[in-house]
Design an enzyme around this catalytic site. Structure first.
Site, mmCIF file in Angstrom:
data_model
loop_
_atom_site.group_PDB
_atom_site.id
_atom_site.type_symbol
_atom_site.label_atom_id
_atom_site.label_comp_id
_atom_site.label_asym_id
_atom_site.label_seq_id
_atom_site.Cartn_x
_atom_site.Cartn_y
_atom_site.Cartn_z
ATOM 1 N N GLY A 105 0.813 -1.206 0.000
ATOM 2 C CA GLY A 105 0.000 0.000 0.000
ATOM 3 C C GLY A 105 0.847 1.257 0.000
ATOM 4 O O GLY A 105 1.918 1.317 -0.597
ATOM 5 N N SER A 106 0.365 2.256 0.710
ATOM 6 C CA SER A 106 0.996 3.576 0.648
ATOM 7 C C SER A 106 2.383 3.633 1.272
ATOM 8 O O SER A 106 3.109 4.604 1.055
ATOM 9 C CB SER A 106 0.088 4.616 1.323
ATOM 10 O OG SER A 106 -1.085 4.797 0.568
ATOM 11 N N THR A 107 2.781 2.611 2.053
ATOM 12 C CA THR A 107 4.150 2.626 2.578
ATOM 13 C C THR A 107 5.171 2.525 1.448
ATOM 14 O O THR A 107 6.309 2.962 1.598
ATOM 15 C CB THR A 107 4.381 1.485 3.590
ATOM 16 O OG1 THR A 107 4.139 0.220 2.945
ATOM 17 C CG2 THR A 107 3.455 1.625 4.790
#
Length: 491
Positions: free
Chosen positions: A215-217
């Site tokens: 995801g956004s990591t």
């Protein structure tokens, strides 16, 4: 008469010589085949005839041996078994060994030649030395903080010391007690069947053997590529990013979970996790530079060992531009272990240098003589040092002003990135909640810990906010535990 006696004596000598020659032949040539024969129980009996060496955490053995008085005399025991199972694995008389118990098995069972001053003599006599000790890098306080933080939720935590690569915590939940598999009786068989049939997969080491969409990591990697290639030169300049963003070559629109992402700066997009900005950035950077940056961080590395093997994290090397856009925000086929995302965070905290993670500080004989030590090894440079400095600035903003405020620690500088990873058919599954971050005490010269947390069954389903609400507090507890341990050692 004397002649016949001499002949009989000569025949006896000949037979004795033949017997000795054959015995020597058996000892030298087919001995390995006899040793390895399933019908030969002597190696198994010898293996369990003495106590196994211990695995040590913070100066305390977390393993032991129990004298059963049976033919396979000593069984393995574990202190705080579920807490340390992702580190130790199990040593079973019936089912073999896993993780550290497997990787360091020759040292622990006493068969490693390095344990002896005269290895050749041991080969001749088939003697075993007393089992050696494996001293780990694990910080007991950080391990416990991660374990208690996850609680009954499925997930994993990996924490590293950025400057060295030492693994400070490795937790996977749900867990299990390795001691229930130690022996060879019916209870061990029942435990094996129960654990393997459990839907929660308690024997799966999620920290190193399970990959998740990050995801956004993953936007940390995309930001590094954009800064290194010069696609972004000013953190506060508009990025000319539409919202929503139409994926190249398609009619599919990508939206955001938050407002204010249209034409947002990299700083704002990073703090509030604007999907549209980072999807476009990945396309602008291009597949070549994106895959090179991902590889430099450790993705697609099938050879990583700590010393047991780690499942490779994936960033596809062949994609169209729409797939690249999704991969650049941690979706499509991009997948990572929690350990891999801790490596990403540690690289940012360490000026862009990627240290090889390691779990064993040193190994010793039973008497304490050092057999081997592990030294810091650099895998490569993931980004320019200047890029790492700017990423640290962006990650501080996430914790101070963005979605990661739950990771803040008093009297310390903390940087982080929240994330949610959609999964299931049509992204219908509850998102995995992620948080990656690093922390540095106010009086320290450099960051002391980098951590990655994933929670599989996050209760809050609101884009990146679930990462800040569910995973960030766990990361904070782990980082705080490490900072306290480090400060105590310094004093």
């Amino acid at each position: 008469m004397t002649k016949y006696i001499r002949r009989a004596a000569a025949l006896c000598v000949l037979l004795l010589v033949a017997l000795l020659v054959n015995a020597t032949r058996v000892q030298v040539f087919p001995s390995r085949a006899y040793d390895d024969s399933p019908a030969n129980r002597r190696p198994v009996i010898a293996r369990w005839a003495q106590p196994r060496g211990d695995i040590v955490v913070d100066g305390r053995p977390v393993t032991g041996s129990k004298d059963t008085g049976e033919q396979l005399r000593y069984e393995r025991t574990y202190q705080d078994g579920p807490l340390y199972a992702p580190v130790t694995g199990f040593a079973s008389q019936r089912y073999g060994t896993t993780l550290l118990e497997h990787a360091e098995d020759p040292l622990l069972d006493g068969s490693d030649p390095l344990l002896s001053f005269l290895p050749l003599w041991n080969d001749i006599t088939r003697d075993r030395n007393a089992g050696g000790e494996v001293v780990t890098t694990i910080d007991a306080a950080a391990q416990q903080a991660a374990y208690l933080g996850l609680g009954a939720r499925r997930g994993a935590v990996a924490a590293l010391e950025p400057a060295t690569g030492r693994v400070l915590a490795l937790v996977s939940r749900p867990s299990y007690d390795p001691g229930v598999l130690s022996g060879n009786g019916p209870s061990v068989t029942d435990a094996w069947a129960r654990l393997n049939g459990d839907a929660g997969k308690p024997m799966l080491n999620r920290a190193v053997r399970q990959t998740y969409p990050p995801g956004s990591t993953f936007k940390v990697v995309t930001a590094a590529a954009a800064l290194d290639t010069g696609v972004i030169t000013d953190l506060d300049a508009p990025t000319r990013s539409p919202a929503p963003y139409t994926l190249p070559g398609t009619t599919t629109s990508l939206a955001n979970e938050v407002e204010g992402c249209e034409n947002a700066s990299l700083r704002h997009a990073f703090e509030w996790s604007c999907n549209t900005v980072f999807a476009k950035l990945g396309v602008d950077v291009g597949l070549g530079a994106m895959k090179d940056t991902a590889r430099a961080f450790g993705f697609n590395n099938a050879d990583l060992r700590i010393p047991f093997s780690v499942s490779p994290s994936n960033f596809d090397t062949e994609m169209d531009r729409a797939q690249l856009a999704l991969s650049s925000i941690g979706q499509y086929d991009t997948r990572a272990t929690p350990l891999q995302m801790a490596i990403v965070t540690a690289a940012v905290a360490n000026g862009g240098a990627v240290r090889s993670p390691y779990l064993v500080e040193r190994t010793t004989t039973a008497a304490g003589r050092t057999v081997a030590t592990t030294s810091t090894r650099t895998l490569g440079q993931a980004m320019n040092p200047g890029t790492a400095m700017r990423l640290r600035e962006l990650m501080r903003g996430v914790v101070e002003d963005g979605t990661g405020t739950n990771a803040a620690i008093p009297h310390a500088t903390v940087g982080g990135k929240t994330g949610t990873a959609q999964h299931g058919i049509g992204n219908s599954g509850t998102p995995y909640a992620w948080f990656i971050g690093w922390a540095q005490s106010d009086d320290a010269m450099e960051p002391q810990v980098a951590v990655a947390v994933v929670v599989e069954d996050a209760e809050t389903v609101r884009g990146d906010i679930s990462g800040g609400g569910d995973a960030a507090p766990i990361a904070r507890e782990v980082m705080e535990a490490v900072l306290k341990s480090t400060d105590h050692q310094l004093r």
